[in-house]
Enzyme design. Structure first.
Site, PDB file in Angstrom:
ATOM      1  N   TRP A 116      -9.204  -8.353  -4.598  1.00  0.00           N
ATOM      2  CA  TRP A 116      -8.384  -8.390  -3.384  1.00  0.00           C
ATOM      3  C   TRP A 116      -8.951  -9.498  -2.496  1.00  0.00           C
ATOM      4  O   TRP A 116     -10.164  -9.505  -2.203  1.00  0.00           O
ATOM      5  CB  TRP A 116      -8.497  -7.031  -2.700  1.00  0.00           C
ATOM      6  CG  TRP A 116      -7.709  -6.864  -1.446  1.00  0.00           C
ATOM      7  CD1 TRP A 116      -6.415  -7.220  -1.226  1.00  0.00           C
ATOM      8  CD2 TRP A 116      -8.163  -6.249  -0.233  1.00  0.00           C
ATOM      9  NE1 TRP A 116      -6.040  -6.861   0.042  1.00  0.00           N
ATOM     10  CE2 TRP A 116      -7.089  -6.269   0.679  1.00  0.00           C
ATOM     11  CE3 TRP A 116      -9.368  -5.676   0.168  1.00  0.00           C
ATOM     12  CZ2 TRP A 116      -7.184  -5.753   1.961  1.00  0.00           C
ATOM     13  CZ3 TRP A 116      -9.460  -5.165   1.442  1.00  0.00           C
ATOM     14  CH2 TRP A 116      -8.382  -5.200   2.333  1.00  0.00           C
TER      15      TRP A 116
ATOM     16  N   ASP B 247     -14.761   0.798  -3.686  1.00  0.00           N
ATOM     17  CA  ASP B 247     -13.618   0.625  -2.807  1.00  0.00           C
ATOM     18  C   ASP B 247     -12.509   1.529  -3.351  1.00  0.00           C
ATOM     19  O   ASP B 247     -11.936   1.259  -4.407  1.00  0.00           O
ATOM     20  CB  ASP B 247     -13.182  -0.847  -2.821  1.00  0.00           C
ATOM     21  CG  ASP B 247     -12.044  -1.103  -1.848  1.00  0.00           C
ATOM     22  OD1 ASP B 247     -11.596  -0.148  -1.178  1.00  0.00           O
ATOM     23  OD2 ASP B 247     -11.591  -2.265  -1.764  1.00  0.00           O
TER      24      ASP B 247
ATOM     25  N   LYS C 264      -2.348   4.116   1.306  1.00  0.00           N
ATOM     26  CA  LYS C 264      -1.377   4.201   0.199  1.00  0.00           C
ATOM     27  C   LYS C 264      -1.105   5.642  -0.213  1.00  0.00           C
ATOM     28  O   LYS C 264       0.036   6.031  -0.376  1.00  0.00           O
ATOM     29  CB  LYS C 264      -1.889   3.441  -1.032  1.00  0.00           C
ATOM     30  CG  LYS C 264      -2.635   2.180  -0.735  1.00  0.00           C
ATOM     31  CD  LYS C 264      -1.732   1.003  -0.509  1.00  0.00           C
ATOM     32  CE  LYS C 264      -2.543  -0.114   0.132  1.00  0.00           C
ATOM     33  NZ  LYS C 264      -1.975  -1.421   0.005  1.00  0.00           N
TER      34      LYS C 264
HETATM   35  N1  PMP Z   1      -9.214  -2.431  -0.847  1.00  0.00           N
HETATM   36  C1  PMP Z   1      -8.264  -2.820  -1.694  1.00  0.00           C
HETATM   37  C2  PMP Z   1      -8.639  -3.179  -3.084  1.00  0.00           C
HETATM   38  C3  PMP Z   1      -6.933  -2.889  -1.273  1.00  0.00           C
HETATM   39  O1  PMP Z   1      -6.002  -3.284  -2.144  1.00  0.00           O
HETATM   40  C4  PMP Z   1      -6.619  -2.543   0.056  1.00  0.00           C
HETATM   41  C5  PMP Z   1      -5.204  -2.628   0.525  1.00  0.00           C
HETATM   42  N2  PMP Z   1      -4.473  -3.676   0.165  1.00  0.00           N
HETATM   43  C6  PMP Z   1      -7.653  -2.129   0.891  1.00  0.00           C
HETATM   44  C7  PMP Z   1      -8.934  -2.080   0.405  1.00  0.00           C
HETATM   45  C8  PMP Z   1      -7.511  -1.721   2.311  1.00  0.00           C
HETATM   46  O2  PMP Z   1      -6.312  -1.447   2.806  1.00  0.00           O
HETATM   47  P1  PMP Z   1      -6.128  -0.721   4.210  1.00  0.00           P
HETATM   48  O3  PMP Z   1      -7.036  -1.392   5.182  1.00  0.00           O
HETATM   49  O4  PMP Z   1      -4.708  -0.906   4.519  1.00  0.00           O
HETATM   50  O5  PMP Z   1      -6.530   0.693   3.976  1.00  0.00           O
END
Ligand code: PMP
Length: 426
Positions: free
Chosen positions: A135, A216, A255
């Site tokens: 990411w 993560d 999500k």
């Molecule tokens: N880590 C990964 C691998 C992700 O894909 C995402 C969202 N795209 C996040 C962390 C964090 O997303 P958020 O801050 O919206 O919870």
């Protein structure tokens, strides 16, 4: 003179992912498909408020004691404890031994930011290893705290599978004590996760080489529909590292609860058991110290985390009926995505699109790393109004029964176009 202070500030290019959203909004064509940002859409292409969330909101609003007061600095206790429980499991030894320190964060990004800040404050020399690819925000989050990042091999483009050998070699060759950022499940962007036996090898190698894992966990429940199944790697890591190193876990509810904009997440730090007979500080003392440091970080940056999303998620995690509804909701989302994977693959096979498309169904979670080149992605957008990230990552959640045929035909056309113009092969 300070009057010109701002004059030489460099303008940066906009965020590539959010730029897609902008171009899509401005595109006048009738049929356009958003496979860019990773947000769930229902079969009509609309954002979906989970039934569990609707019910939780109704209960919260009906509660006369509901208000908009500040939360404590480390967040809502019902959220942080429930979040640790679903991640580590009801029977977790680490939880029973009170070796887990948890704090609320601004979703998964905020949890990663706190982890980065904590590591840079106490272990600034550590190198942060990120999967290749990962990411994109991972790099910015760690480097913005002055930490050095490196990559470990992950995706083998030739076979569209995991480069396990390269991954293990990187673990062996990394400086002792390095931090490895591991995607707990539904790897972004590839949609490719190690199998359970591969996780055993990866985590054994991490223990052997004194790695500090940072999981993560942004998609628990999204990959398979099961929280337990999607927590396999995290729980295995927590048990394997009980005698060797701390573990950082960054958790997002964006999500799996569909709380994208409410910014609800947690950071958990799992403290290893002390060595038998050691005279150092005991676990409760270490946990207290860590809690105080997490508070200090949060206090100086956001003062205290947002309450509304936390109250909703906490309600869902602590009410049996709502939890059961949520489990159903995760199955609804993951099954629709799986169905769309099959639909797209089957249509490409039907069209006889050059190349093998099985990886689309073998991958899991929100994304598919399609193998389409940057030029193909550009043509998809310009000729067919199908939008995805330049790397060829497609958010499968953007597909539905009404647009999957259009997307398959568009992919077929661009693949053939480039095959005939440059004999490039997928
Ligand atoms: N880590 C990964 C691998 C992700 O894909 C995402 C969202 N795209 C996040 C962390 C964090 O997303 P958020 O801050 O919206 O919870």
């Amino acid at each position: 003179m300070s009057r010109t202070l701002l004059n030489s500030i460099e303008e940066l290019p906009g965020d590539a992912l959010f730029a897609i959203k902008q171009r899509l909004a401005e595109d006048p064509r009738d049929v356009k498909v958003d496979l860019g940002i990773g947000a769930y859409r229902d079969n009509n292409g609309k954002p979906w408020v989970l039934p569990a969330v609707r019910k939780a909101e109704t209960l919260i609003h009906a509660d006369p004691s509901f208000n908009h007061e500040y939360l404590g600095i480390n967040g809502l206790p019902g959220l942080t404890s429930g979040a640790a429980r679903i991640l580590l499991g009801e029977t977790s030894n680490a939880l029973a031994e009170k070796r887990v320190v948890s704090a609320q964060s601004l979703s998964g990004t905020g949890a990663l930011h706190i982890a980065a800040k904590f590591i840079s404050k106490f272990f600034p020399e550590k190198v942060i290893y990120l999967s290749d690819p990962t990411w994109a925000n991972h790099v910015s989050i760690f480097e913005s705290q002055g930490l050095k990042t490196a990559t470990y091999p992950y995706w083998d483009a030739a076979t569209k599978s995991l480069n396990l050998k390269g991954f293990l070699k990187a673990i062996e060759e990394s400086p002792r004590g390095s931090v490895f950022v591991l995607h707990a499940c539904a790897h972004n962007p590839t949609g490719l996760d190690p199998s359970e036996s591969e996780w055993v090898q990866i985590l054994d190698a991490c223990v052997k080489n004194d790695i500090v894992p940072l999981f993560d966990s942004a998609y628990q429940g999204f990959a398979s529909g099961s929280l337990d199944k999607d927590a396999y790697a995290v729980r295995l890591g927590v048990s394997k590292f009980a005698e060797s190193a701390p573990i950082f876990i960054c958790q997002s509810f964006a999500k799996n609860v569909g709380m994208y904009g409410e910014r609800c997440g947690c950071i958990h730090i799992v403290v290893p058991r002390p060595e038998a007979g050691s005279s150092g500080r005991d676990v409760p003392q270490i946990a207290k110290a860590i809690t105080s440091q997490l508070s200090k970080i949060t206090r100086s940056e956001v003062s205290n985390p947002p309450a509304y999303g936390a109250k909703i998620v906490s309600k869902i995690l602590n009410d049996e009926q709502l939890t059961a509804q949520w489990h159903e909701d995760m199955i609804t989302m993951s099954q629709r995505i799986t169905k769309m994977r099959h639909s797209l693959r089957d249509k490409l096979v039907e069209l006889g699109t050059p190349g093998n498309w099985d990886h689309i169904v073998n991958q899991c979670g929100m994304f598919s790393y399609t193998g389409l080149t940057k030029q193909m992605v550009e043509r998809l957008e310009s000729e067919h109004a199908v939008y995805m990230v330049a790397s060829g990552r497609a958010s499968i959640a953007g597909l539905n029964d009404n647009n999957v045929e259009h997307v398959a035909k568009a992919i077929d056309e661009v693949v053939r176009h480039f095959q005939s113009s440059s004999s490039s092969k997928l």
